[in-house]
Design an enzyme around this catalytic site. Structure first.
Site, PDB file in Angstrom:
ATOM      1  N   VAL A   1      95.643 127.799 -63.569  1.00 13.94           N
ATOM      2  CA  VAL A   1      94.510 126.881 -63.286  1.00 13.94           C
ATOM      3  C   VAL A   1      94.908 126.138 -61.925  1.00 13.94           C
ATOM      4  O   VAL A   1      93.904 125.835 -61.103  1.00 13.94           O
ATOM      5  CB  VAL A   1      94.298 125.818 -64.585  1.00 13.94           C
ATOM      6  CG1 VAL A   1      93.302 124.623 -64.063  1.00 13.94           C
ATOM      7  CG2 VAL A   1      94.059 126.622 -65.890  1.00 13.94           C
ATOM      8  N   CYS A   2      96.153 125.895 -61.804  1.00 12.36           N
ATOM      9  CA  CYS A   2      96.630 125.305 -60.633  1.00 12.36           C
ATOM     10  C   CYS A   2      96.002 125.860 -59.124  1.00 12.36           C
ATOM     11  O   CYS A   2      95.333 124.880 -58.340  1.00 12.36           O
ATOM     12  CB  CYS A   2      97.973 124.995 -60.550  1.00 12.36           C
ATOM     13  SG  CYS A   2      98.749 124.247 -61.955  1.00 12.36           S
ATOM     14  N   PRO A   3      96.045 127.024 -58.831  1.00 11.61           N
ATOM     15  CA  PRO A   3      95.514 127.300 -57.565  1.00 11.61           C
ATOM     16  C   PRO A   3      94.052 127.344 -57.466  1.00 11.61           C
ATOM     17  O   PRO A   3      93.454 126.955 -56.396  1.00 11.61           O
ATOM     18  CB  PRO A   3      95.789 128.930 -57.488  1.00 11.61           C
ATOM     19  CG  PRO A   3      96.194 129.327 -58.948  1.00 11.61           C
ATOM     20  CD  PRO A   3      96.614 128.089 -59.811  1.00 11.61           C
TER      21      PRO A   3
ATOM     22  N   LEU B   1      93.578 123.578 -56.152  1.00 11.42           N
ATOM     23  CA  LEU B   1      94.159 123.626 -55.045  1.00 11.42           C
ATOM     24  C   LEU B   1      93.157 124.238 -53.796  1.00 11.42           C
ATOM     25  O   LEU B   1      92.783 123.203 -52.923  1.00 11.42           O
ATOM     26  CB  LEU B   1      95.474 124.100 -54.737  1.00 11.42           C
ATOM     27  CG  LEU B   1      96.720 123.091 -54.980  1.00 11.42           C
ATOM     28  CD1 LEU B   1      96.835 122.898 -56.502  1.00 11.42           C
ATOM     29  CD2 LEU B   1      97.941 123.482 -54.377  1.00 11.42           C
TER      30      LEU B   1
END
Length: 210
Positions: free
Chosen positions: A50-52, A55
Protein backbone atom coordinates in the site's frame (compact mmCIF):
# COMPACT_ATOMS: atom_id res chain seq x y z
CA UNK A 1 -2.15 10.69 23.34
CA UNK A 2 -3.40 13.18 20.75
CA UNK A 3 -1.16 16.08 19.73
CA UNK A 4 -3.99 18.17 18.30
CA UNK A 5 -3.77 21.68 19.75
CA UNK A 6 -0.24 21.04 21.02
CA UNK A 7 3.19 21.90 19.65
CA UNK A 8 4.84 19.24 17.50
CA UNK A 9 8.01 17.75 19.10
CA UNK A 10 11.05 19.95 18.51
CA UNK A 11 13.49 17.22 17.44
CA UNK A 12 15.65 16.71 14.34
CA UNK A 13 15.65 13.41 12.42
CA UNK A 14 17.82 12.12 9.56
CA UNK A 15 16.21 12.25 6.11
CA UNK A 16 16.93 11.55 2.45
CA UNK A 17 16.30 13.74 -0.57
CA UNK A 18 15.31 12.31 -3.92
CA UNK A 19 18.75 13.37 -5.18
CA UNK A 20 20.44 11.14 -2.62
CA UNK A 21 21.44 13.94 -0.24
CA UNK A 22 21.54 13.18 3.49
CA UNK A 23 19.39 15.71 5.35
CA UNK A 24 18.55 16.57 8.94
CA UNK A 25 14.97 17.79 9.37
CA UNK A 26 13.20 19.33 12.33
CA UNK A 27 9.46 19.46 11.58
CA UNK A 28 8.77 22.14 14.21
CA UNK A 29 11.45 24.40 12.74
CA UNK A 30 10.34 23.68 9.17
CA UNK A 31 6.96 25.16 10.08
CA UNK A 32 7.94 28.04 12.36
CA UNK A 33 11.14 29.29 10.75
CA UNK A 34 9.82 29.07 7.18
CA UNK A 35 6.31 30.23 8.14
CA UNK A 36 4.62 27.39 6.29
CA UNK A 37 2.35 24.51 7.08
CA UNK A 38 3.83 21.01 7.12
CA UNK A 39 2.18 17.70 6.28
CA UNK A 40 4.08 14.75 7.77
CA UNK A 41 2.87 11.31 6.81
CA UNK A 42 4.23 8.04 8.18
CA UNK A 43 4.06 4.78 6.29
CA UNK A 44 5.02 1.35 7.67
CA UNK A 45 7.91 0.26 5.48
CA UNK A 46 9.78 0.72 2.21
CA UNK A 47 9.43 -1.92 -0.51
CA UNK A 48 5.91 -2.87 0.58
CA UNK A 49 2.45 -2.75 -0.98
CA UNK A 50 0.00 0.00 0.00
CA UNK A 51 2.89 2.35 0.84
CA UNK A 52 4.06 3.16 -2.72
CA UNK A 53 0.50 3.98 -3.77
CA UNK A 54 0.38 6.59 -1.02
CA UNK A 55 3.80 8.07 -1.79
CA UNK A 56 2.85 8.49 -5.45
CA UNK A 57 -0.55 9.96 -4.49
CA UNK A 58 1.14 12.64 -2.36
CA UNK A 59 3.59 13.31 -5.19
CA UNK A 60 0.75 13.76 -7.70
CA UNK A 61 -0.86 16.31 -5.36
CA UNK A 62 2.41 18.06 -4.48
CA UNK A 63 1.58 21.14 -6.57
CA UNK A 64 -1.71 21.56 -4.70
CA UNK A 65 0.09 21.45 -1.35
CA UNK A 66 2.68 23.95 -2.58
CA UNK A 67 -0.13 26.34 -3.64
CA UNK A 68 -1.24 26.18 -0.01
CA UNK A 69 2.27 26.95 1.32
CA UNK A 70 2.47 23.43 2.73
CA UNK A 71 5.58 21.26 2.73
CA UNK A 72 5.06 17.49 2.37
CA UNK A 73 7.42 15.10 4.16
CA UNK A 74 7.18 11.32 4.26
CA UNK A 75 8.57 9.13 7.03
CA UNK A 76 9.28 5.55 8.02
CA UNK A 77 11.74 3.72 10.25
CA UNK A 78 13.85 2.56 7.31
CA UNK A 79 17.37 3.89 6.78
CA UNK A 80 18.42 6.58 4.33
CA UNK A 81 20.12 3.88 2.25
CA UNK A 82 16.88 1.90 1.95
CA UNK A 83 14.97 5.07 1.05
CA UNK A 84 17.47 5.84 -1.69
CA UNK A 85 17.33 2.29 -3.05
CA UNK A 86 13.52 2.49 -3.26
CA UNK A 87 13.70 5.91 -4.91
CA UNK A 88 15.69 4.25 -7.68
CA UNK A 89 13.09 1.58 -8.43
CA UNK A 90 10.59 2.49 -11.15
CA UNK A 91 6.90 2.93 -10.43
CA UNK A 92 6.15 0.06 -12.82
CA UNK A 93 8.23 -2.23 -10.59
CA UNK A 94 6.64 -1.14 -7.32
CA UNK A 95 9.17 1.59 -6.56
CA UNK A 96 8.87 5.29 -5.82
CA UNK A 97 11.02 6.76 -8.56
CA UNK A 98 9.75 10.28 -9.24
CA UNK A 99 8.96 11.15 -5.62
CA UNK A 100 10.64 14.50 -4.92
CA UNK A 101 9.75 15.38 -1.31
CA UNK A 102 12.06 14.40 1.59
CA UNK A 103 11.72 11.08 3.44
CA UNK A 104 12.55 10.92 7.14
CA UNK A 105 14.68 7.95 8.21
CA UNK A 106 13.67 7.53 11.87
CA UNK A 107 15.80 4.41 12.18
CA UNK A 108 16.01 4.52 15.99
CA UNK A 109 12.29 5.35 16.24
CA UNK A 110 13.05 8.45 18.29
CA UNK A 111 10.24 10.56 16.86
CA UNK A 112 7.88 7.66 16.14
CA UNK A 113 8.04 6.57 19.78
CA UNK A 114 7.44 10.14 20.97
CA UNK A 115 4.32 10.15 18.80
CA UNK A 116 3.34 6.67 20.06
CA UNK A 117 2.62 5.36 16.57
CA UNK A 118 4.84 2.24 16.54
CA UNK A 119 3.23 -1.21 16.58
CA UNK A 120 5.06 -2.57 19.63
CA UNK A 121 2.67 -5.04 21.24
CA UNK A 122 4.02 -7.05 24.15
CA UNK A 123 2.60 -10.38 25.35
CA UNK A 124 3.52 -12.82 28.12
CA UNK A 125 4.28 -16.52 28.02
CA UNK A 126 3.02 -19.06 30.55
CA UNK A 127 5.95 -18.30 32.84
CA UNK A 128 5.23 -14.57 32.82
CA UNK A 129 8.10 -13.58 30.57
CA UNK A 130 7.52 -10.71 28.16
CA UNK A 131 7.87 -11.28 24.45
CA UNK A 132 7.46 -8.94 21.55
CA UNK A 133 4.53 -9.49 19.17
CA UNK A 134 4.36 -6.22 17.24
CA UNK A 135 5.73 -5.45 13.81
CA UNK A 136 7.94 -2.58 15.13
CA UNK A 137 6.87 -0.36 12.22
CA UNK A 138 4.61 2.69 12.32
CA UNK A 139 0.93 2.94 11.59
CA UNK A 140 -0.19 5.24 8.77
CA UNK A 141 -0.13 8.42 10.86
CA UNK A 142 -0.54 11.89 9.37
CA UNK A 143 0.09 15.24 11.06
CA UNK A 144 -0.78 18.73 9.84
CA UNK A 145 1.33 21.40 11.54
CA UNK A 146 0.67 25.14 11.31
CA UNK A 147 3.04 28.09 11.12
CA UNK A 148 3.35 28.24 14.93
CA UNK A 149 4.35 24.57 15.18
CA UNK A 150 0.92 23.54 16.46
CA UNK A 151 -0.73 20.33 15.27
CA UNK A 152 -4.17 21.16 13.88
CA UNK A 153 -5.04 17.75 12.51
CA UNK A 154 -3.89 14.18 13.00
CA UNK A 155 -5.12 10.86 11.66
CA UNK A 156 -3.89 7.31 12.25
CA UNK A 157 -4.83 4.41 9.98
CA UNK A 158 -4.20 0.73 10.53
CA UNK A 159 -1.65 -0.87 8.19
CA UNK A 160 -4.00 -2.08 5.40
CA UNK A 161 -5.84 1.24 4.99
CA UNK A 162 -4.49 3.77 2.51
CA UNK A 163 -5.18 7.48 2.94
CA UNK A 164 -7.31 9.88 0.91
CA UNK A 165 -4.89 12.68 -0.01
CA UNK A 166 -7.73 15.04 -0.99
CA UNK A 167 -9.01 15.06 2.59
CA UNK A 168 -5.76 16.62 3.81
CA UNK A 169 -6.05 19.35 1.19
CA UNK A 170 -9.58 20.00 2.43
CA UNK A 171 -8.38 20.18 6.03
CA UNK A 172 -5.67 22.67 5.10
CA UNK A 173 -8.22 24.80 3.22
CA UNK A 174 -10.59 24.72 6.19
CA UNK A 175 -7.91 25.62 8.72
CA UNK A 176 -6.62 28.44 6.51
CA UNK A 177 -10.18 29.78 6.26
CA UNK A 178 -10.44 29.76 10.06
CA UNK A 179 -7.09 31.57 10.31
CA UNK A 180 -8.08 34.25 7.80
CA UNK A 181 -11.74 34.83 8.63
CA UNK A 182 -12.23 33.65 12.22
CA UNK A 183 -15.20 31.53 11.14
CA UNK A 184 -15.80 27.83 11.82
CA UNK A 185 -16.18 25.25 9.06
CA UNK A 186 -19.20 22.91 9.15
CA UNK A 187 -19.32 19.25 8.14
CA UNK A 188 -18.20 18.51 4.57
CA UNK A 189 -17.04 22.12 4.11
CA UNK A 190 -15.01 22.82 0.97
CA UNK A 191 -13.33 25.94 -0.37
CA UNK A 192 -15.97 28.35 -1.68
CA UNK A 193 -18.80 27.02 0.48
CA UNK A 194 -20.46 28.87 3.37
CA UNK A 195 -18.76 28.83 6.76
CA UNK A 196 -20.30 30.01 10.03
CA UNK A 197 -19.73 32.25 13.01
CA UNK A 198 -19.35 30.30 16.23
CA UNK A 199 -22.77 31.17 17.67
CA UNK A 200 -26.26 29.67 17.78
CA UNK A 201 -27.76 32.18 15.36
CA UNK A 202 -25.22 31.46 12.65
CA UNK A 203 -25.61 27.71 13.15
CA UNK A 204 -29.39 27.96 12.86
CA UNK A 205 -29.12 30.08 9.71
CA UNK A 206 -26.66 27.64 8.17
CA UNK A 207 -28.85 24.60 8.93
CA UNK A 208 -31.95 26.32 7.57
CA UNK A 209 -30.10 27.18 4.36
CA UNK A 210 -28.46 23.80 3.91
Amino acid sequence: MSLVGKKFPNVAIDAMSYMGDDLRINLFQEATENQQKVLLFWYPKDFTFVCPTELHAFQEALGEFEKRNTKVIGASCDTNEVHFAWLNVSKENGGIEGVTYPLLADTHRQLANLLDIVDQDIDFDEEGNEYFTGSNVTYRATYLIDETGKVFHEAINDMPLGRNVKEFLRMIDAYTHVQKHGEVCPANWEEGKDAMKADRTSTAEYLAKN
